[in-house]
Write an enzyme that holds these catalytic residues in place. Structure first.
Site, short mmCIF file in Angstrom:
data_model
loop_
_atom_site.label_atom_id
_atom_site.label_comp_id
_atom_site.label_asym_id
_atom_site.label_seq_id
_atom_site.Cartn_x
_atom_site.Cartn_y
_atom_site.Cartn_z
N GLY A 164 0.83 -1.20 0.00
CA GLY A 164 0.00 0.00 0.00
C GLY A 164 0.85 1.24 0.00
N PRO A 165 0.22 2.38 -0.22
CG PRO A 165 -1.33 3.95 -0.91
CD PRO A 165 -1.21 2.57 -0.40
N PRO A 166 2.57 4.84 1.14
CG PRO A 166 4.38 6.16 0.53
CD PRO A 166 3.13 5.56 0.00
N GLY A 208 -0.37 2.70 7.39
CA GLY A 208 -0.44 1.90 8.60
C GLY A 208 0.06 0.47 8.44
CD GLU A 231 -6.66 30.79 -5.54
OE1 GLU A 231 -7.46 29.85 -5.63
OE2 GLU A 231 -5.45 30.66 -5.77
CG HIS A 261 -9.19 28.10 -9.40
ND1 HIS A 261 -8.89 27.30 -10.48
CD2 HIS A 261 -7.99 28.59 -8.98
CE1 HIS A 261 -7.58 27.32 -10.71
NE2 HIS A 261 -7.01 28.09 -9.81
P1 ADP Z 1 3.39 2.71 6.70
O1 ADP Z 1 4.22 1.68 7.37
O2 ADP Z 1 2.24 2.14 5.92
O3 ADP Z 1 4.17 3.67 5.88
P2 ADP Z 1 2.90 3.50 9.39
O4 ADP Z 1 2.35 2.24 9.91
O5 ADP Z 1 4.32 3.75 9.70
O6 ADP Z 1 2.70 3.60 7.82
O7 ADP Z 1 1.98 4.69 9.88
C1 ADP Z 1 2.51 5.89 10.36
C2 ADP Z 1 1.62 6.48 11.42
O8 ADP Z 1 0.40 6.93 10.86
C3 ADP Z 1 1.23 5.48 12.47
O9 ADP Z 1 2.17 5.43 13.48
C4 ADP Z 1 -0.10 6.00 12.95
O10 ADP Z 1 0.08 6.99 13.93
C5 ADP Z 1 -0.68 6.65 11.73
N1 ADP Z 1 -1.60 5.74 11.03
C6 ADP Z 1 -1.46 5.28 9.77
N2 ADP Z 1 -2.48 4.49 9.42
C7 ADP Z 1 -3.29 4.42 10.49
C8 ADP Z 1 -4.52 3.74 10.75
N3 ADP Z 1 -5.12 2.97 9.82
N4 ADP Z 1 -5.09 3.90 11.97
C9 ADP Z 1 -4.51 4.67 12.89
N5 ADP Z 1 -3.35 5.33 12.72
C10 ADP Z 1 -2.73 5.22 11.52
ZN ZN Z 2 -5.01 28.32 -9.44
#
Ligand code: ADP
Ligand code: ZN
Ligand code: MG
Length: 635
Positions: A223-225, A228, A445, A448
């Protein structure tokens, strides 16, 4: 066991050997130093000479021994000598000593306890000491190597260098200690459901063994960065209450060939001892990239990957070891990693939807003090495409803002302001726009906003501001969807392009000039038009043909064209036509609403930030210039 005993005995022998050699070396060094300074060895004839010259003050010998210890001088100038007397010359010696008035003593040698005590102290103590040090060193090395038997060996030579150095950096955190459970992860219900089975397996692996069911050895979180993935992996360990080994993929790939592989080996060995447990390899694409016949392929990485593959095949799954890995670039992974028996289970961790976003906000809002009656729903609605990490950040920014203003609780305003901060950057006070520039931005603005408001079915305008931001934006218009939709029709995409063109169109219409302020709009409009042509099959010219492939599904970064050069030229023409169509639509709308454009732009210039409500009030006020508003979509 047998092997171990043998090894232990061998290493014991080695310690004794080392201890003796070391003692001898040291005592030699110390001893020679001492004697040279204090006791001098001389010949018997010289001794006789010295006695005759009356230099000797005292002499001492042991019964039955032919060694004589004697001294010359007194006090500070006293010097000690030893000599061995000529065999059978005892009588002569004693006569000579008597003649010259030398103080003589003889002692009887004690061959019993004393000698043994002496021996024990002078040899036994150092040996014991060295044995102790050796044992301690061995234990430390063993620990460092994850108990790979004694780290010194004969034959092989050296002190088992590899072991200590190849130690893996896997942080060992007890699952319960991470304190993370599924409750802390919101909006990822499908992912949690898939992981539920792994949790139950880790809780009691025997149940699965009894039936003969094989639980997945590995699962890949993609999944994207910031969605979670890491959090979910920790939550699995927390739910099952097992040990959690976390290591980043990049930690395996180091400068020296062979160490990455050693780390993998060590990691699995540690895990085997602590089973049931979870091994979590974060950002696995660092090691797991597809192997290819490239010249530039990384030898070290391949070795590490091979080791990982063989460990994953080899480990005893009955004990309850599950390997989780996370990546946001699944398309680059080596196919061998995804084979059954390895990371065969793929768990998508997608960006949260509206309800997911609200749930995530709620979780993080629990950590800060909020005023009663805060509406998180509006925040969730104004942040489509935000990841969990973004949302956590919004709550934190709001709390920081509350502190900055000396409040004890977070207000709704803090929250909304922090949405802007996360989307567009902090307000920038130092940017001072000239009167003319400010006017241009206000018209831009408003352009838009008017194009958006007069379209059917596009998201309502919720805020217009011309306060510069640290991100470089000189203002922005925010639209908030009432509720989420997952499909975009061709008309909606075209409308969106028109809205993006609205800023530039207003500038042209009113000032007859173009500014650089539209660059971001142009970028977005072109990207959308290009996707319409190459990915969504929305152009008349090409129809439903894929002409480009997204470079990375989760990281964005545009698409790679998968067509011939000739086609690429036609695509460019098609994209240009689409954007131009939007541009003309925007110009038309603004021309028709020229008076409202003036009025709202002036109002905005005065107020700097206006709400969607204020905007709509002016736009729809029936003064003969109000546009014919689209009927809202039927429920
Ligand atoms: P990834 O590993 O997918 O890049 P992380 O697990 O490191 O993302 O998430 C970074 C932070 O974002 C977590 O520590 C949490 O605080 C918050 N976060 C991300 N997704 C969730 C979620 N589904 N529920 C609650 N907090 C989340
Ligand atoms: Zn603009
Ligand atoms: Mg992560």
């Amino acid at each position: 066991m047998d092997m171990n005993d043998n090894k232990r005995r061998r290493s014991m022998l080695l310690y004794i050997l080392i201890a003796i050699v070391a003692y001898l070396v040291i005592s030699q060094a110390l001893g020679s130093g001492l004697t040279a300074q204090r006791v001098q060895e001389v010949g018997y004839s010289q001794f006789v000479d010295m006695v005759e010259k009356n230099e000797v003050t005292a002499a001492q010998t042991t019964v039955g021994s032919s060694e004589i210890t004697f001294t010359t001088g007194e006090g500070d100038s006293q010097q000690v000598y030893t000599t061995v007397q000529w065999p059978g010359a005892e009588e002569q010696t004693s006569q000579l000593l008597e003649e010259h008035d030398v103080d003589t003593t003889a002692s009887i040698q004690d061959t019993s306890g004393d000698l043994w005590l002496m021996m024990l102290i002078s040899y036994g103590l150092p040996i014991l000491l060295f044995l102790g040090i050796g044992w301690w060193l061995n234990r430390r090395m063993k620990k460092a190597m994850g108990d790979d038997g004694p780290s010194m060996n004969f034959g092989g030579g050296g002190f088992g260098m590899g072991g200590g150095l190849g130690k893996s950096n896997a942080k060992e955190i007890k699952g319960e200690d991470t304190g993370v459970t599924f409750k802390d992860v919101a909006g990822q219900d499908e992912a949690k459901e898939s992981l539920e089975e792994i949790v139950s397996f880790l809780k009691n692996p025997e149940k699965y063994n009894e039936i003969g069911a094989r639980c997945p050895r590995g699962a890949l979180l993609v999944g994207p960065p910031g969605t979670g993935k890491t959090l979910l992996a920790k939550a699995v360990a927390g739910e099952a209450g097992v040990t959690f080994f976390q290591i980043a993929g990049s930690a395996f790939v180091e400068m020296f060939v062979g160490r990455g592989a050693a780390k993998v080996r060590d990691l699995f060995k540690q895990a085997n001892e602590k089973a049931p447990c979870i091994i979590f390899i974060d950002e696995i694409d660092a090691v797991g990239k597809r192997r290819d016949a490239n010249l530039s392929s990384n030898d070290e990485r391949e070795q590490t990957l091979n080791q990982l593959l063989s460990e994953m095949d080899g480990f005893d799954n009955h004990k309850g070891i599950v390997v989780l890995a996370a990546t946001n670039r699944p398309e680059t992974l080596d196919q061998a990693l995804l084979r059954p028996g390895r990371f065969d289970r793929r768990i998508p961790v997608e960006l949260p939807d509206l309800t997911g976003r609200e749930a995530i906000l709620k979780i993080h809002a629990n950590d800060v003090k909020m005023e009663p009656g805060i509406d998180l729903g509006i925040v969730a609605r104004s942040t489509p495409g935000a990841s969990g990490a973004d949302l956590a950040n919004i709550i934190n920014e709001a709390a920081l803002r509350a502190v900055r203003f000396g409040r004890r609780r977070v207000t709704q305003e803090d929250l909304l302001e922090s949405v802007d901060v996360v989307i567009a950057g902090e307000k920038k006070k130092s940017t001072v726009l000239s009167q003319h520039e400010k006017e241009v931005v206000a018209y831009h603005e408003t352009g838009h906003a008017i194009v958006a408001a007069t379209q059917k079915g596009s998201a309502p305008v919720s805020k217009i501001t011309i306060v510069p931001r640290t991100s470089g934006a000189l203002g922005f218009t925010m639209q908030v969807e009432e509720d989420e939709h997952f499909l975009t029709t061709r008309q909606e995409a075209k409308d969106k392009i028109a809205v993006l063109c609205g800023g530039r169109a207003a500038e042209e219409l009113i000032f007859g000039e173009m500014t650089t302020g539209a660059s971001n709009d142009i970028e977005k409009a072109t990207q959308l038009a290009r996707s319409m042509v190459t990915q969504y099959g929305m152009s008349d010219r090409f129809g439903m043909v894929q002409l480009g492939q997204p470079a990375s599904r989760y990281l964005g970064g545009g698409a790679q064209l998968t067509c011939s050069e000739g086609t690429a030229q036609e695509i460019d023409a098609e994209v240009q036509a689409l954007v131009e169509e939007g541009h003309q639509a925007a110009l038309k709308t603004l021309r028709e609403n020229r008076f409202k454009l003036h009025e709202i732009a002036h109002y905005l210039q005065k107020k700097e930030t206006i709400t969607g409500e204020e905007f709509m009030n002016i736009l729809t006020r029936d003064d003969g210039f109000a546009p014919k508003m689209p009927t809202p979509p039927a429920e």
